[in-house]
Design an enzyme around this catalytic site. Structure first.
Site, PDB file in Angstrom:
ATOM      1  N   ASP A 102       0.827  -1.196   0.000  1.00 39.23           N
ATOM      2  CA  ASP A 102       0.000   0.000   0.000  1.00 39.23           C
ATOM      3  C   ASP A 102       0.874   1.264   0.000  1.00 39.23           C
ATOM      4  O   ASP A 102       2.094   1.211   0.158  1.00 39.23           O
ATOM      5  CB  ASP A 102      -1.000   0.000   1.163  1.00 39.23           C
ATOM      6  CG  ASP A 102      -0.332   0.013   2.529  1.00 39.23           C
ATOM      7  OD1 ASP A 102       0.558   0.856   2.759  1.00 39.23           O
ATOM      8  OD2 ASP A 102      -0.728  -0.793   3.394  1.00 39.23           O
ATOM      9  N   ARG A 103       0.222   2.391  -0.177  1.00 40.41           N
ATOM     10  CA  ARG A 103       0.931   3.668  -0.313  1.00 40.41           C
ATOM     11  C   ARG A 103       1.861   3.943   0.861  1.00 40.41           C
ATOM     12  O   ARG A 103       2.937   4.533   0.705  1.00 40.41           O
ATOM     13  CB  ARG A 103      -0.105   4.799  -0.435  1.00 40.41           C
ATOM     14  CG  ARG A 103       0.497   6.170  -0.724  1.00 40.41           C
ATOM     15  CD  ARG A 103      -0.575   7.262  -0.597  1.00 40.41           C
ATOM     16  NE  ARG A 103      -1.695   7.023  -1.488  1.00 40.41           N
ATOM     17  CZ  ARG A 103      -1.749   7.461  -2.736  1.00 40.41           C
ATOM     18  NH1 ARG A 103      -0.744   8.154  -3.238  1.00 40.41           N
ATOM     19  NH2 ARG A 103      -2.814   7.213  -3.481  1.00 40.41           N
TER      20      ARG A 103
END
Length: 236
Positions: A102-103
């Protein structure tokens, strides 16, 4: 495969554009001898503007994914494909991430255009461990290792318990966790289930392949022995 199609499939341009590169003398061998579209030469003997040709189909790349980049082809923000040369987006077969980070997670990210290999790596049956280092908002209680290894931990909104995972405590608020599944935000949700919050998360290895000292944002192709190492036991 004809050279024009080979080079076009690697994303250097359309077939028409690659044919023009041949006519302009931009494609040569290691000695600088100009190649022609109907020549038959090994892949490793092809140079474009003096640079070696990108690896052929079956490529596997490793990247040190930085924070803030998403594992997506289309996103309003920065995506991991922006860190590769633009032609890598145009390869045929397409290059895909092997799972996702994820980011807000950094660390080892793999790419490949080999669909069978991709599914073999991410399949829970393969038992390829993904190892993460997490810093936590609160001190560990001491029972998290037993909880994560039990094979009975159920995440919120799910109906199947997690496979056993291995926890190594590095400091009161730092731990290393090895998981063999890839559920949505799994590591963060596991610590949340144990009453804690992950502040930073970094993937250090996939199977027996370690990120090492590759700088954030950098990438490189893997050799055959490194790809095989993915299926070896996780590094301690």
């Amino acid at each position: 495969m004809k050279l024009v199609k080979l080079i076009a499939n690697l994303g250097y341009g359309s077939r028409k554009e690659v044919a023009l590169m041949f006519r302009e003398g931009r494609i040569a061998d290691p000695d600088g001898e100009v190649l022609y579209a109907d020549d038959k030469v090994p892949h490793e003997h092809i140079r474009i503007d003096g640079e070696p040709l990108d690896p052929p189909a079956g490529i596997v790349l490793m990247m040190h994914k930085p924070l803030g980049a998403t594992c997506s082809r289309k996103d309003q923000g920065r995506v991991v494909y922006d860190l590769l040369p633009p032609r890598y987006r145009r390869r045929d077969p397409a290059l895909s991430t092997v799972g996702r980070l994820d980011r807000d997670t950094s660390g080892l990210l793999l790419f490949t255009d080999d669909g069978a290999l991709l599914h073999r790596i991410i399949s829970p049956r393969a038992q390829v461990a993904k190892v993460y280092e997490a810093t936590l908002a609160s001190d560990l209680r001491g029972d998290e290792g037993e909880l994560f290894a039990s094979g009975t931990l159920m995440l919120e909104s799910e109906t199947t318990p997690l496979a056993p995972a291995q926890l190594q405590v590095l400091a009161p608020r730092t731990a290393r966790l090895a998981v063999t599944e890839g559920r949505y935000h799994q590591v963060r949700r596991m610590f949340a289930a144990a009453g804690n919050h992950v502040e930073t998360l970094h993937r250090v290895s996939v199977g027996g392949l370690a990120l090492g000292d590759l700088p954030a944002g950098a990438w490189r192709p893997l050799a055959a022995d490194e790809v095989a190492g993915i299926f070896l036991p996780a590094l301690p």
